[in-house]
Design an enzyme around this catalytic site. Structure first.
Site, PDB file in Angstrom:
ATOM      1  N   SER A 183       0.839  -1.191   0.000  1.00  0.00           N
ATOM      2  CA  SER A 183       0.000   0.000   0.000  1.00  0.00           C
ATOM      3  C   SER A 183       0.883   1.254   0.000  1.00  0.00           C
ATOM      4  CB  SER A 183      -0.923  -0.053   1.214  1.00  0.00           C
ATOM      5  OG  SER A 183      -1.918   0.924   1.149  1.00  0.00           O
ATOM      6  N   ASP A 349      -8.223  -6.185  -5.338  1.00  0.00           N
ATOM      7  CA  ASP A 349      -7.828  -4.908  -4.729  1.00  0.00           C
ATOM      8  C   ASP A 349      -8.331  -3.779  -5.612  1.00  0.00           C
ATOM      9  OD1 ASP A 349      -6.612  -2.715  -3.575  1.00  0.00           O
ATOM     10  OD2 ASP A 349      -4.593  -3.573  -3.581  1.00  0.00           O
ATOM     11  N   HIS A 382      -7.801  -5.097  -0.872  1.00  0.00           N
ATOM     12  CA  HIS A 382      -6.530  -4.456  -0.540  1.00  0.00           C
ATOM     13  C   HIS A 382      -5.860  -5.112   0.670  1.00  0.00           C
ATOM     14  CE1 HIS A 382      -3.601  -1.293  -0.598  1.00  0.00           C
ATOM     15  NE2 HIS A 382      -3.886  -0.916   0.627  1.00  0.00           N
TER      16      HIS A 382
END
Lengths: 406, 406
Positions: A183, A349, A382
């Site tokens: 991320s 994601d 995610h």
């Protein structure tokens, strides 16, 4: 970004390795060092400088003689330096309360794990602007003697990496073996390869991209708007008084929607009602399980995070664009790098999509940089970079071993 | 759900047909009728009854002698009865301020348009719980003499359709020619076919589904949470004082993210900065164009919508599940219907996805009900049902014409 403990709600409970397990790095204590002062302040992308800057970091495993076995792990939005093991002094700290808990990537860092602390020395430092030990908006501004609040300068991913470079130099490490993150942590790993070409042999970038999408900007904007419009926010000067918990909780609830996928939400909650009898309760309160989950996530977060830090870190996430190293051209930017890359995206994601990761992979390939790109099929959205341990472990282990021999 | 005017921001400006255009239904005035009173209150799914209930509706085109050319259009979350033409008295109303503007589906309803008012009589009524003329939380509760606020009973899509059935009966219409709606309006159209089998010949359901996803529930939950936690909300009794604008704006901003798609956001905003020079402004305020857009949408909405109505209508959206007509089994539920269906989804709609629409189409097919299902490739996301006029027009026109001859 997400808290692995939270992300696991609704799954079968995961067994954490206790501090005495041979697979745990055990009890940990953070280190702290001043890396900028009046004489040597940290220059920032916004044009200002900042001093003093204290940095909190943790170290697991041993540095070898050549200091060439160091892996720097970069944390995401709500993370901290506590990647692995059990925080020995968590409840003693004067700062925001944290329970003793395993590190946020404990499943990946430890003896015999993906980032094997028998072989590698793993370091993680808390980012500038955070509320977990490194200087941030809740730190004292030396020019006023009061907490910075919104007088804290805007920080960027570039600033974070500049500060991390100071830490690495301070620790006598000439060249990192690897940088790794998911991320927003993945964007720091990418920035390392761009800002300091050749200073890391390997780069592992998970669930990330060269830049956030407009949709991602939009979610951050609404979250910040909720915080800033909370009457307790008081222009950021809420320290010592009631905190803007309502706004921060809303930002976090929103965040959690983006960390899961539509499919994982369906699997987890299936439109179930809390009353268990599958009929509406006919009220405006918490009636569906998914509502209860979000409420819980929001409440848990305000106990452990500072609203101002959320503003600053999410803004850094907005501003990051790797292409700025190439005047807006990602291909041109990628010509700078001198590292080997492992890029991993996750099929569901939608915050940092596989398409975005592929764009980065192609930009690197067009520059003939060594890239391994894997899109892992996963329903976890995610959060997959925290949860798909079994799929990530062999990928990361082999990629790191490849770096050792070549 | 979305406002077509808003949805068009960033596209090349659309020419609306002025009130004098031959393609416009012209100046319109809403009608109002009391459809429930003390003697004949409206029974609700929550177990309560409500009276009095006044309903605001608009009518365009002429009913034929047999009254079998009537199309009932159902509006979405933030919609109203004003589907087409120009609201002659908009600024005279004592209720929430509305600018004189074309109806929310003016591009689709009028002489020579998809819903051709030269052939069909088009009716739309405002839903129970709204703030646009039909009884809702801002109406006076006869038992207290004060505005209902949260003492208004929970309403459902089923209740809305029950009230619409009273309107249709009051207007002397035995059988509707068609029901039609997008989003939450599509769910009302579906509910018509389930609750009153055979009472409508055709059903047109756009950008909708048999039920909202958990992800959709989650967005609604955060929006409501923002409203309810606004200090001005005061348990819903904010009338006459400051209104919970901050919370309602957040709910609306969030809504707009779900109405667009990632692609349409990228096309519309492309991570552009408002300063026009493609570099960060290094502040926490509105810096990206997408932020400015959302801020504007939030502000515009609080001027035209009531926060309590938002709570009630979004809750009705949550609770709707067509499968409840079949004890949780959608196939079983669909065995009841006696209408011909046109189902349309849009490829980039992630609020009501093509997969969900396909699920409904298959459930109808397995019951050998006549269904036409089209998935329109579109980058506009959920808003496509308001924007893809050129693609929808022939589909709807032909489907309606097919209903005339058979």
């Amino acid at each position: 970004m997400s808290d692995p403990l939270n992300a696991l709600v609704g799954r079968k409970p995961k067994q954490y390795d206790g501090p005495d397990s041979p697979r745990s790095v055990g009890w940990t204590e953070p280190c702290r060092v001043r890396l900028a002062d009046e004489i040597n302040p940290l220059p920032l992308d916004c044009g200002e400088t900042i001093a003093p800057v204290d940095v909190e970091y943790e170290v697991y495993g041993e540095m070898n003689e050549n200091r060439d076995n160091v892996i720097l792990i970069l944390h995401a939005l709500s993370g901290d330096a506590h990647v692995a093991g059990w925080d020995a002094k968590a409840e003693e700290y004067g700062r925001l309360w944290r329970k003793t808990r395993p590190g946020w990537w404990d499943s990946m860092v430890g003896p015999g794990k993906a980032f094997d602390t028998r072989k590698y020395c793993v370091i993680c430092s808390n980012v500038l602007g955070s509320c977990y030990g490194t200087t941030g908006p809740s730190s004292t501004d030396p020019t006023t003697g009061r907490q910075y609040g919104l007088r804290f300068p805007i920080v960027t991913v570039g600033d974070w990496v500049r500060l991390q470079e100071r830490l690495v130099t301070y620790l006598g490490i000439e060249r990192l073996f690897a940088v790794a993150g998911g991320s927003l942590g993945g964007q720091q790993a990418l920035e390392w390869t761009l800002a300091y070409p050749g200073r890391t042999k390997l780069a592992i970038i998970l669930a990330s991209s060269a830049r956030l999408s407009d949709q991602g900007l939009a979610f951050n904007a609404v979250g910040r708007h909720a915080i800033i419009s909370d009457p307790n926010f008081k222009g950021g000067d809420y320290y010592g008084g009631p905190t803007p918990d309502r706004g921060l909780a809303i930002a976090r609830m929103l965040g959690h929607i983006t960390y899961l996928s539509e499919v994982s939400m369906r699997q987890k909650f299936g439109r179930r009602y809390r009353n268990g009898n599958n009929t509406p309760g006919f009220h405006l309160g918490i009636d569906f399980e998914v509502e209860s989950y979000l409420q819980h996530q929001g409440q848990a977060f305000v106990e452990r995070f500072d609203a101002n830090s959320y503003l600053y870190i999410s803004r850094a996430m907005d501003y990051y664009d790797a292409a700025s190293w190439g005047e807006g051209d990602l291909d041109k930017a990628c010509s700078r790098v001198d590292s080997k890359f492992l890029l991993v995206s996750f099929s569901s994601d939608w915050l940092y999509t596989p398409e975005q990761m592929k764009e980065l992979a192609l930009a690197l390939c067009r520059n003939r940089k060594p890239v391994t790109y894997v899109n892992i099929p996963s329903s976890y959205g995610h959060d997959a970079f925290l949860l798909e341990v079994e799929r990530l472990e062999p990928l990361i282990r082999c990629f790191l071993e490849g770096g050792l021999v070549r």
